[in-house]
Design a protein around this motif. Structure first.
Motif, PDB file in Angstrom:
ATOM      1  N   TRP A  39      -2.472  10.090   1.787  1.00 46.74           N
ATOM      2  CA  TRP A  39      -2.913  10.014   3.180  1.00 46.74           C
ATOM      3  C   TRP A  39      -2.411  11.144   4.064  1.00 46.74           C
ATOM      4  N   HIS A  40      -1.193  11.641   3.804  1.00 47.28           N
ATOM      5  CA  HIS A  40      -0.620  12.642   4.699  1.00 47.28           C
ATOM      6  C   HIS A  40      -0.841  14.073   4.221  1.00 47.28           C
ATOM      7  N   HIS A  41      -1.652  14.255   3.180  1.00 44.83           N
ATOM      8  CA  HIS A  41      -1.975  15.610   2.745  1.00 44.83           C
ATOM      9  C   HIS A  41      -3.016  16.237   3.682  1.00 44.83           C
ATOM     10  N   ASP A  58       4.408   4.209   2.323  1.00 49.43           N
ATOM     11  CA  ASP A  58       5.510   4.883   3.012  1.00 49.43           C
ATOM     12  C   ASP A  58       5.277   4.940   4.520  1.00 49.43           C
ATOM     13  N   TYR A  59       4.232   4.272   4.995  1.00 50.39           N
ATOM     14  CA  TYR A  59       3.919   4.391   6.419  1.00 50.39           C
ATOM     15  C   TYR A  59       5.010   3.787   7.302  1.00 50.39           C
ATOM     16  N   PHE A  60       5.771   2.823   6.777  1.00 46.69           N
ATOM     17  CA  PHE A  60       6.830   2.199   7.575  1.00 46.69           C
ATOM     18  C   PHE A  60       7.857   3.231   8.035  1.00 46.69           C
ATOM     19  N   ASP A  61       8.063   4.233   7.199  1.00 49.34           N
ATOM     20  CA  ASP A  61       9.066   5.247   7.514  1.00 49.34           C
ATOM     21  C   ASP A  61       8.479   6.430   8.269  1.00 49.34           C
ATOM     22  N   ARG A  62       7.142   6.427   8.466  1.00 51.31           N
ATOM     23  CA  ARG A  62       6.464   7.548   9.131  1.00 51.31           C
ATOM     24  C   ARG A  62       5.457   6.968  10.126  1.00 51.31           C
ATOM     25  N   LEU A  63       5.881   5.953  10.871  1.00 47.26           N
ATOM     26  CA  LEU A  63       4.940   5.129  11.618  1.00 47.26           C
ATOM     27  C   LEU A  63       4.113   5.923  12.621  1.00 47.26           C
ATOM     28  N   GLU A  65       3.477   9.090  12.755  1.00 49.54           N
ATOM     29  CA  GLU A  65       2.601   9.994  12.011  1.00 49.54           C
ATOM     30  C   GLU A  65       1.409   9.232  11.432  1.00 49.54           C
ATOM     31  N   PHE A  66       1.678   8.049  10.901  1.00 50.70           N
ATOM     32  CA  PHE A  66       0.618   7.247  10.299  1.00 50.70           C
ATOM     33  C   PHE A  66      -0.402   6.812  11.346  1.00 50.70           C
ATOM     34  N   ARG A  72      -6.947   9.934  14.080  1.00 49.65           N
ATOM     35  CA  ARG A  72      -7.677  11.177  13.775  1.00 49.65           C
ATOM     36  C   ARG A  72      -8.804  10.920  12.790  1.00 49.65           C
ATOM     37  N   VAL A  73      -8.512  10.149  11.746  1.00 46.20           N
ATOM     38  CA  VAL A  73      -9.547   9.863  10.750  1.00 46.20           C
ATOM     39  C   VAL A  73     -10.678   9.058  11.380  1.00 46.20           C
TER      40      VAL A  73
END
Length: 289
Positions: A39-41, A58-63, A65-66, A72-73
């Motif tokens: 997802w973050h690529h 891993d979205y919990f640790d990059r909330l 950003e997620f 955006r999507v």
């Protein structure tokens, strides 16, 4: 008509989720182009007709950003589940909203990040044994079970409340018989699983020693699941409703509407039903506004 679909996962090599790849293979068999994408690529999301959130674990640790990525999507393509559902579901405080609407949920106390009076607030609940967990998290990563007066529990609570909001709930002994998960695709029940914790544990996840059994959905479980999902702020394409028996009734533990394990492995037709659901969304996206 051939469509291009992204099935989004995470980048941790220690566990590669098989479900997105299985879904992609079946979609390709049906004539679509389906890619499994981290997802973050750096990806041109506008090249896809549909973006499906799957194991973005891993979205919990990059909330932040997620959530920015989801928005955006949503502009560049179409993402499921919808952004307003994701934002509503990301913080376990939504459970209080369900309870206020009359849905059976466990009582809960939400401690805001940085709370300094946790001992007094715990004592005021009148609960003896509680589970504490971050309000934004998954997989029982930082959950803990203990007695309200336990120094070990309070220390753990102090540590996690320093990082973010925390949910406290009384321990539900029914979890020892298993947590039931209903999987719904396009609003219809596909299958269900009962997740049973290992002896002496309360965590039902397989990586904590839990086991998975196919489950026959009861009318009461289905009624609770449908009532809870009716309060979600937008339509959901896929959903997992986690329930536990408490005081004799199916009680909502979680609504998993972002990146749930769909337990496609427990039912021979589950993968096909999930792909049917995705294909139906492609058709819906082609309809004129």
């Amino acid at each position: 008509m051939t469509s291009r679909i992204a099935l989004c996962t995470w980048s941790d090599p220690s566990y590669v989720d098989p479900e997105p790849r299985q879904a992609a293979a079946l979609l390709q068999d049906r004539g679509h182009r389906a890619d499994v994408v981290i997802w973050h690529h750096d990806v041109d999301w506008s090249a896809y007709d549909l973006v499906v959130i799957r194991s973005t674990w891993d979205y919990f640790d990059r909330l932040e950003e997620f959530l920015a990525w989801v928005d955006r999507v949503h502009v560049e393509s179409r993402i499921i589940n919808p952004p307003n559902v994701i934002r509503w579901n990301v913080h376990k405080g939504y459970l209080a909203e369900l309870g206020a609407a009359g849905i059976a949920v466990l009582p809960m106390l939400v401690l805001p990040r940085g709370a300094s009076d946790v001992v007094a607030r715990l004592a005021a609940t009148g609960w003896d044994r509680v589970v504490v967990k971050p309000a934004v998290d998954g997989g029982a990563r930082r959950a803990a079970l203990g007695e309200v007066g336990s120094a070990v529990l309070v220390e753990h609570l102090d540590n996690i409340v320093a990082l973010g909001d925390v949910v406290v709930q009384p321990y539900a002994p029914g979890i020892e018989d298993g947590e039931v998960s209903l999987l719904l695709f396009g609003g219809e029940v596909s299958h269900a699983v009962r997740k049973v914790p290992a002896a002496g544990d309360y965590r039902v996840q397989a990586h904590h020693g839990g086991s998975e059994l196919a489950h026959e959905v009861t009318e009461a479980e289905l009624a609770t699941a449908r009532a809870a999902l009716a309060l979600v702020p937008d339509g959901v394409v896929y959903a997992r409703v986690d329930l536990v028996q408490h005081d004799g009734v199916p009680t909502v533990m979680e609504l998993e509407l972002i990146e749930p394990d769909l337990f496609l492995r427990v039912d021979d037709r589950a993968l096909e039903r999930f792909v049917d659901c995705i294909v139906a969304q492609l058709a819906e996206g082609d309809e004129p506004a």
